[in-house]
Every structure is written in C-alpha cells, then in structure tokens.
Scaffold this motif. Structure first.
Motif, PDB file in Angstrom:
ATOM      1  N   ALA A 198       0.816  -1.222   0.000  1.00 39.23           N
ATOM      2  CA  ALA A 198       0.000   0.000   0.000  1.00 39.23           C
ATOM      3  C   ALA A 198       0.846   1.267   0.000  1.00 39.23           C
ATOM      4  CB  ALA A 198      -0.935   0.006   1.207  1.00 39.23           C
ATOM      5  N   HIS A 199       2.127   1.153   0.405  1.00 36.50           N
ATOM      6  CA  HIS A 199       2.998   2.329   0.480  1.00 36.50           C
ATOM      7  C   HIS A 199       4.006   2.410  -0.670  1.00 36.50           C
ATOM      8  CE1 HIS A 199       2.292   2.406   5.145  1.00 36.50           C
ATOM      9  NE2 HIS A 199       1.244   2.817   4.441  1.00 36.50           N
ATOM     10  N   HIS A 200       3.892   1.523  -1.659  1.00 35.19           N
ATOM     11  CA  HIS A 200       4.870   1.531  -2.748  1.00 35.19           C
ATOM     12  C   HIS A 200       4.808   2.803  -3.586  1.00 35.19           C
ATOM     13  CE1 HIS A 200       5.824  -3.065  -2.912  1.00 35.19           C
ATOM     14  NE2 HIS A 200       6.017  -2.521  -1.717  1.00 35.19           N
ATOM     15  N   SER A 201       3.627   3.421  -3.649  1.00 30.26           N
ATOM     16  CA  SER A 201       3.530   4.673  -4.411  1.00 30.26           C
ATOM     17  C   SER A 201       4.423   5.754  -3.805  1.00 30.26           C
ATOM     18  CB  SER A 201       2.079   5.169  -4.454  1.00 30.26           C
ATOM     19  OG  SER A 201       1.584   5.385  -3.146  1.00 30.26           O
ATOM     20  N   TRP A 202       4.682   5.659  -2.483  1.00 29.36           N
ATOM     21  CA  TRP A 202       5.550   6.642  -1.825  1.00 29.36           C
ATOM     22  C   TRP A 202       7.027   6.377  -2.119  1.00 29.36           C
ATOM     23  CZ3 TRP A 202       3.081  10.725  -0.665  1.00 29.36           C
ATOM     24  CH2 TRP A 202       1.746  10.653  -0.244  1.00 29.36           C
ATOM     25  N   VAL A 203       7.320   5.241  -2.741  1.00 27.76           N
ATOM     26  CA  VAL A 203       8.659   4.992  -3.265  1.00 27.76           C
ATOM     27  C   VAL A 203       8.772   5.583  -4.669  1.00 27.76           C
ATOM     28  CG1 VAL A 203      10.320   3.221  -3.979  1.00 27.76           C
ATOM     29  CG2 VAL A 203       8.953   2.889  -1.906  1.00 27.76           C
ATOM     30  N   TYR A 204       7.751   5.317  -5.490  1.00 33.00           N
ATOM     31  CA  TYR A 204       7.805   5.739  -6.894  1.00 33.00           C
ATOM     32  C   TYR A 204       7.665   7.252  -7.063  1.00 33.00           C
ATOM     33  CZ  TYR A 204       6.791   0.746  -7.351  1.00 33.00           C
ATOM     34  OH  TYR A 204       6.819  -0.614  -7.241  1.00 33.00           O
ATOM     35  N   LEU A 205       6.814   7.889  -6.247  1.00 31.13           N
ATOM     36  CA  LEU A 205       6.577   9.325  -6.412  1.00 31.13           C
ATOM     37  C   LEU A 205       7.829  10.166  -6.169  1.00 31.13           C
ATOM     38  CD1 LEU A 205       4.550  11.520  -7.062  1.00 31.13           C
ATOM     39  CD2 LEU A 205       3.856  11.547  -4.650  1.00 31.13           C
TER      40      LEU A 205
END
Length: 453
Positions: free
Chosen positions: A241-248
């Motif tokens: 659920a927090h992978h977008s905070w890696v990509y962004l």
C-alpha cells in the motif's frame, strides 16, 4: 516555449495522461476484483488485461499511416471515442467475455503515435524535446497516481465503476483537444503509397535502433514492476500500500535530472551522448539490484538509477524519432515505435512472470542487466540526429496559401510548412546550413521579415 506551444503541450500531454490513468488504474486490482465476473478464470483475467496492449500494438501502424495523409485531430477523436466506448462496454458487462470485448475495443483507439505527431506539428524543433519531456513526465505521474488511486476507487465504486471512470477519462481527453489549434501540413516530398511508406520507415537502420530502444525500455520497465514489489516488501520492509511513496519521490527526482538533460541534449546537440549515458545508467541500475537486492538502500539506489534513466529516455526517444523520421512519414515512424513499445510491455510481462518463479533473485536481475547490455551494444552505433530549426511567421494577406507554401518549399533547405489558419501563423521547419545568401534573401521577401538565423 511560446503560449501556443505551452497550451498545446499541456492539452496533448493531458490527453496522453488521461488515457494512461484510465488504463493503469485497472492493472493493480483486476486480478483480484475481476474474479467476480461470470466465467472468470486466471487465463481469461490475464487476457482481459493484456488484450488492450495487443489491440494497441496491432492498430498503431494503420492509424499512423492514415495520420500522414489526413488531419490528425479527427483521428484522435475517433481513437478517444473508441477508448470511451470500450470502457462503457466493460462497465456494463457481467461476464468476463464482455470485459474482454470492451478492453479490445478500448485498445483499438490506438492514437498514441498520432498524438505525438500532432505535438511535433505544433512545437518548434528547438522546443520539441521540452514538450516531449513534459509528455513523458505526465505519463510517469499518471502511472504513480493510477497505482495509488485504483485500489481506493475500487473500494468505493467497484470494478464496474472503475471502467466508468475510464469512459470519463476518454471524454475529458476529447475536450482537451479543443485547446489544440487546427493545422495543415505542407511537405517538400508528398507521402508515398501506404506499403512503400511503411517499407521506407522499416528500412532505416537508425529508426530501427530507436524502435528496439523503446521495445527494450518498456520490456525492462514492465518486467521490473512485476519482479520488484515482493522484494520491496521482503527486503526493504515497505508494504504494498505504500509503494507509491517509493515511486513518487523517484519521479520528482527524475524531473530534476531529465529537464537539464533535455536542455543539454537540444541546446548543445548532445542527444546521442545523453541517450547512451541513460542506457548505461539502466545497465548499472539493474546490476546494482542484482548485487545488492537484499539490502534496502542498495535496492532503492538501483531502482532510483533505473527510474531516473527511464524518464530521461522516455523524453528523449520521441524527440529523436521526430528528428530522424522522414518528415512526410513522421506519424508512420511513430506508429511503428508505439507498436514496439506495447510489444515490449507484453514481452516484459511474460518475462517478469517467469522471473518470479526463479529461486535465485540475483539471477533475475542479472538476466535483465544482460538484456540491457545487449541493447547498449546495438544502439552504440546510433548516429547523431539531424537538427532542423523552426521559424514562426505570419500568414500573408492572401487567400492563396497553398501557392505561398509551394514557393516556400521550392527553396532548398525548407523541409516543411505547418499552417495554423486560426492563429494566422505558420511554422517553417528548415535546415539553415543549406541556405545560402540568395535563398536567405528570397525567404526574407516571402515571409516579409529579416531572417535572424
């Protein structure tokens, strides 16, 4: 960029982003949410996801061939309408077969190359890379937003509601096209027959290297995004659920690298050097992950290097393609390139799935690094692209615009004239090194202004 270029770049990038947003939102949720459809099996769920890319790959070239002969805007409207209709069919379906049909129809609106060709029409050569970089960044941002928004939206409106959102995205994209001026293109060389035009594009070695590059870029990207999520969870301790905070953050960092790279590539004519450097960075990024995937920060370092290089390449490739392609076959070349992109994504998905079954993770990253190294060796022979210049001129006070453009194109060094009658301006695309004193004076008289090139 001038105001017309900024507005057109924003509109066309938004069209691209809205389509990608509608597509990407479905990917992270459909394998689970799609099981509620009648007749759903794992194979059919995979087909429902993949058939969009297959339709795109098959129809990019026909759409791009038509776009070199007819007005590009009506073709884009047709493509977006198919995208919206396909989404509606999928949204109304209760069986997996209806979803497959809807996705196939949505994918048949294969106008990515046409959108890029229109962007190249309404931007000057000197501003092309900036415009393409903006489009590339909008695609990257839509990817991150979609993977974050898709699961949340599905929990609120269900999978059918998500397909309705796709239809809404297609409709909004059609409205954005109103911001782009109508253009009429005039060429020194008239388009050939469809088959001859396609053969000409496929016979150009440097264009084929660019097609291979977009194929490899999206193969590696897709394989990586299938392969890496489990490693981010296991070795970096980052929940899905927090992978977008890696990509962004990586996307934001890539902005600070990509735009200066584009400026250097265009202003100092270092496009080949920046291109090769980005491929080398991809090789190193994959090699770093092969050697240190079990260490959180080494894994993130390799991922970051790959992501930054990817965004530089994503911006450079369309710009280089628009320079290398024959002007009268520009959309056709972009169509072949887009087909290679979707085929690369398809192959990357197949490879990524296989890598997940390998017991040795390092071998998986090593395999991808070897593919990237082969790509580097093949593209190392790329020649520096031809650089044209652009000149913005006012249309003459005459109704014989066609005759005026014919006289302009008769001047050695003038390659293309793009007329925007609504704005009463034209873009002249020329090779200033081919102009001599006599042709400069002739051109000055025709455009009623002194040349400053």
């Amino acid at each position: 960029m001038n105001s017309l270029e900024r507005r057109s770049t924003f509109a066309l990038s938004s069209i691209f982003a809205l389509r990608m947003l509608g597509l990407f939102m479905i990917i992270p949720v459909f394998a689970v949410a799609g099981q509620t459809y009648q007749g759903a099996t794992p194979a059919l769920l995979g087909l429902a996801v993949g058939i969009y890319g297959l339709s795109q790959a098959c129809l990019q070239i026909p759409f791009s061939l038509w776009a070199d002969r007819f007005s590009r805007k009506p073709l884009i409207i047709i493509g977006l309408a198919l995208f919206a209709i396909g989404g509606a069919i999928a949204a109304l379906s209760s069986s997996i077969y209806g979803v497959i049909i809807g996705r196939a129809i949505a994918g048949s609106g294969a106008v990515s190359a046409v959108v890029m060709a229109l962007l190249s029409d309404v931007t000057r050569e000197e501003q092309r890379s900036k415009a393409m970089a903006f489009m590339g960044m909008s695609i990257g941002l839509s990817f991150v937003v979609a993977f974050s928004l898709g699961p949340w939206l599905t929990s609120k409106v269900g999978i059918s509601g998500l397909f309705w959102v796709t239809t809404l995205m297609g409709t909004l994209a059609m409205l954005m096209l109103l911001l782009v001026p109508k253009v009429k293109r005039h060429y020194r060389v008239a388009p050939q027959g469809y088959l001859a035009q396609l053969k000409q594009v496929l016979a150009m070695a440097d264009l084929n290297r660019l097609h291979l590059s977009i194929f490899m870029l999206h193969l590696l990207l897709t394989a990586m995004f299938i392969f890496i999520p489990s490693q981010l969870i296991k070795y970096a301790g980052i929940p899905l659920a927090h992978h977008s905070w890696v990509y962004l953050p990586l996307l934001l960092i890539s902005l600070f690298v990509a735009f200066p790279s584009i400026i250097i590539a265009e202003k100092y004519r270092k496009m080949r050097g920046i291109f090769i450097t980005a491929v080398i960075a991809i090789v190193f990024g994959l090699a770093i992950m092969a050697l240190g995937f079990s260490h959180k920060y080494i894994l993130l370092l390799g991922l970051g290097l790959f992501f930054v290089a990817f965004n530089v390449m994503e911006a450079l490739l369309p710009s280089w393609l628009s320079k290398a392609a024959p002007i009268q076959s520009k959309s056709t070349a972009m169509g072949v390139n887009s087909s290679a992109q979707f085929l690369g994504a398809f192959c990357g998905g197949m490879i990524g799935g296989q890598l997940l079954s390998w017991q040795h993770i390092a071998w998986g990253w090593g395999f991808l690094a070897i593919l990237a190294l082969i790509w580097l060796l093949i593209t190392f022979t790329l020649q520096q692209p031809r650089y044209l210049s652009s000149l913005v001129v006012s249309l003459p006070d005459t109704k014989e615009i066609t005759e005026w453009t014919s006289v302009l194109l008769a001047i050695h060094g003038i390659e293309e004239v793009v007329v925007m009658p609504e704005k009463q301006v034209a873009y002249l695309k020329l090779d200033k090194q081919q102009l001599n004193e006599q042709t400069r004076q002739q051109l000055s008289q025709l455009i009623n202004q002194q040349l400053a090139i």
